[in-house]
Design an enzyme around this catalytic site. Sequence first.
Site, PDB file in Angstrom:
ATOM      1  N   SER A  18      -2.291   2.245  -2.363  1.00  0.00           N
ATOM      2  CA  SER A  18      -2.586   2.899  -1.090  1.00  0.00           C
ATOM      3  C   SER A  18      -1.333   3.615  -0.621  1.00  0.00           C
ATOM      4  CB  SER A  18      -3.043   1.903  -0.027  1.00  0.00           C
ATOM      5  OG  SER A  18      -3.324   2.618   1.173  1.00  0.00           O
TER       6      SER A  18
ATOM      7  N   TYR B 283       3.996   7.764 -15.209  1.00  0.00           N
ATOM      8  CA  TYR B 283       3.703   8.188 -13.827  1.00  0.00           C
ATOM      9  C   TYR B 283       4.722   9.205 -13.322  1.00  0.00           C
ATOM     10  CZ  TYR B 283       0.967   3.810 -13.745  1.00  0.00           C
ATOM     11  OH  TYR B 283       0.106   2.782 -14.013  1.00  0.00           O
TER      12      TYR B 283
ATOM     13  N   ARG C  12      -3.678   0.441   5.516  1.00  0.00           N
ATOM     14  CA  ARG C  12      -4.353  -0.133   4.350  1.00  0.00           C
ATOM     15  C   ARG C  12      -3.372  -0.907   3.461  1.00  0.00           C
ATOM     16  NH1 ARG C  12      -7.481   4.435   5.372  1.00  0.00           N
ATOM     17  NH2 ARG C  12      -6.324   5.847   4.013  1.00  0.00           N
TER      18      ARG C  12
ATOM     19  N   LEU D 248      -9.858  -1.659  -6.637  1.00  0.00           N
ATOM     20  CA  LEU D 248     -10.785  -1.168  -5.608  1.00  0.00           C
ATOM     21  C   LEU D 248     -11.702  -0.072  -6.165  1.00  0.00           C
ATOM     22  CD1 LEU D 248      -8.178  -1.012  -2.679  1.00  0.00           C
ATOM     23  CD2 LEU D 248      -9.631  -2.934  -3.388  1.00  0.00           C
TER      24      LEU D 248
ATOM     25  N   ASN E 285      -4.255  -4.766   2.686  1.00  0.00           N
ATOM     26  CA  ASN E 285      -4.460  -5.262   1.326  1.00  0.00           C
ATOM     27  C   ASN E 285      -3.633  -6.510   1.008  1.00  0.00           C
ATOM     28  OD1 ASN E 285      -6.245  -3.186   1.054  1.00  0.00           O
ATOM     29  ND2 ASN E 285      -4.943  -1.908  -0.241  1.00  0.00           N
TER      30      ASN E 285
ATOM     31  N   ILE F  53      -2.980  -4.999  -8.416  1.00  0.00           N
ATOM     32  CA  ILE F  53      -2.040  -3.976  -7.921  1.00  0.00           C
ATOM     33  C   ILE F  53      -2.795  -2.817  -7.273  1.00  0.00           C
ATOM     34  CG2 ILE F  53      -0.073  -4.519  -9.404  1.00  0.00           C
ATOM     35  CD1 ILE F  53      -1.141  -2.374 -11.385  1.00  0.00           C
TER      36      ILE F  53
HETATM   37  P1  A2P Z   1      -5.423   5.447   0.485  1.00  0.00           P
HETATM   38  O1  A2P Z   1      -4.152   5.728  -0.282  1.00  0.00           O
HETATM   39  O2  A2P Z   1      -5.822   6.571   1.382  1.00  0.00           O
HETATM   40  O3  A2P Z   1      -5.417   4.117   1.171  1.00  0.00           O
HETATM   41  P2  A2P Z   1      -7.401   1.592  -6.714  1.00  0.00           P
HETATM   42  O4  A2P Z   1      -6.244   0.731  -6.341  1.00  0.00           O
HETATM   43  O5  A2P Z   1      -8.631   0.813  -7.095  1.00  0.00           O
HETATM   44  O6  A2P Z   1      -7.068   2.636  -7.748  1.00  0.00           O
HETATM   45  O7  A2P Z   1      -7.848   2.387  -5.376  1.00  0.00           O
HETATM   46  C1  A2P Z   1      -6.972   3.281  -4.749  1.00  0.00           C
HETATM   47  C2  A2P Z   1      -7.749   4.081  -3.724  1.00  0.00           C
HETATM   48  O8  A2P Z   1      -8.331   3.201  -2.750  1.00  0.00           O
HETATM   49  C3  A2P Z   1      -6.891   5.052  -2.974  1.00  0.00           C
HETATM   50  O9  A2P Z   1      -7.643   6.249  -2.869  1.00  0.00           O
HETATM   51  C4  A2P Z   1      -6.689   4.405  -1.605  1.00  0.00           C
HETATM   52  O10 A2P Z   1      -6.620   5.415  -0.613  1.00  0.00           O
HETATM   53  C5  A2P Z   1      -7.939   3.586  -1.434  1.00  0.00           C
HETATM   54  N1  A2P Z   1      -7.684   2.340  -0.682  1.00  0.00           N
HETATM   55  C6  A2P Z   1      -6.649   1.490  -0.826  1.00  0.00           C
HETATM   56  N2  A2P Z   1      -6.767   0.430  -0.003  1.00  0.00           N
HETATM   57  C7  A2P Z   1      -7.912   0.618   0.678  1.00  0.00           C
HETATM   58  C8  A2P Z   1      -8.577  -0.143   1.684  1.00  0.00           C
HETATM   59  N3  A2P Z   1      -8.076  -1.299   2.126  1.00  0.00           N
HETATM   60  N4  A2P Z   1      -9.742   0.348   2.173  1.00  0.00           N
HETATM   61  C9  A2P Z   1     -10.250   1.520   1.725  1.00  0.00           C
HETATM   62  N5  A2P Z   1      -9.669   2.279   0.765  1.00  0.00           N
HETATM   63  C10 A2P Z   1      -8.508   1.826   0.254  1.00  0.00           C
END
Ligand code: A2P
Length: 276
Positions: free
Chosen positions: A233, A51, A238, A191, A242, A230
């Site tokens: 966000s 990363y 958010r 997500l 979470n 994990i």
């Molecule tokens: P953001 O950083 O704007 O919150 P994953 O963990 O499945 O890879 O998903 C990450 C994505 O989901 C990011 O684009 C994040 O955007 C978005 N995300 C994270 N938490 C939420 C939430 N509670 N509701 C909607 N979108 C979310």
Amino acid sequence: MNTVPTLQLNNGDAIPQIGLGTASLNDDTVAPVIVTAIEAGYRHIDTAFRYDNQRGVGKGVRDSGIAREELFITTKLDGEFQGDDRAIAGLDECLRQLDMDYVDLLLMHWPLPQRDQYVSTWRTFEQLLATGKTRSIGVSNFKPAHLERLFTETTVRPAANQIQLNPRITRRDHVDFDRAHDIVTVAWSPLGQGKSLLDDPLLATIGATYHKTPAQIILRWMVELGLVTIPRSSNPDRLAQNLAVFDFALTPEETAAISALDTGEEKRVDSDTMGH
Ligand code: A2P
């Protein structure tokens, strides 16, 4: 602030059931997110050499003012550190970048079966465990067949297997296999990377019952399945949202209905396609 329950790893250590994923954040962007996350109650942070953000993760931890021992830090070593002894320098470099004395969990990022070096790499991980520079060792994106080889040819059982998992990719057989062998399954991108999964009407319907968002319903479903997860966000609301999934419970019927969203088509971002 939310307090997150822990699961016990097979070596007795505790891992917070929800952590912060940091893939896609860089050294500059990750540090303030870590500070906000720790303020919100996160105690588990997931990074990786790949990363290229470990300096920022370390800075965020220091900026937060929290004691190191309050945190559970995971990092991962990818292909360039596979093969005899290569992970020794790899972990030293991760610790140098993080500016930490140890990580809580060191993962092999991919099995890369076409290279056939994951067994020797695991033996090096076993040596690293003995040095105390990592408290636990585990794997990522491993299938049951890869784990079976480790069981046969090496000594230490992986503490965790981090795999892509969400309601459309439930990987029930992998989760059952991990559990049967006392390996905690960690779900990455729970997500669905924030895409169409969150628009699924079932998640909205169940969410309306509990005044929770679709993302919270997914994370609660994972908690009830006994997974660690994990979500990523960068948004303060958010990030907090979470973690706010420990004040309600899904019914068995709701849990089963969410599991039935599985499309049967695993998105193959895993060992078969990662050739490096
Ligand atoms: P953001 O950083 O704007 O919150 P994953 O963990 O499945 O890879 O998903 C990450 C994505 O989901 C990011 O684009 C994040 O955007 C978005 N995300 C994270 N938490 C939420 C939430 N509670 N509701 C909607 N979108 C979310």
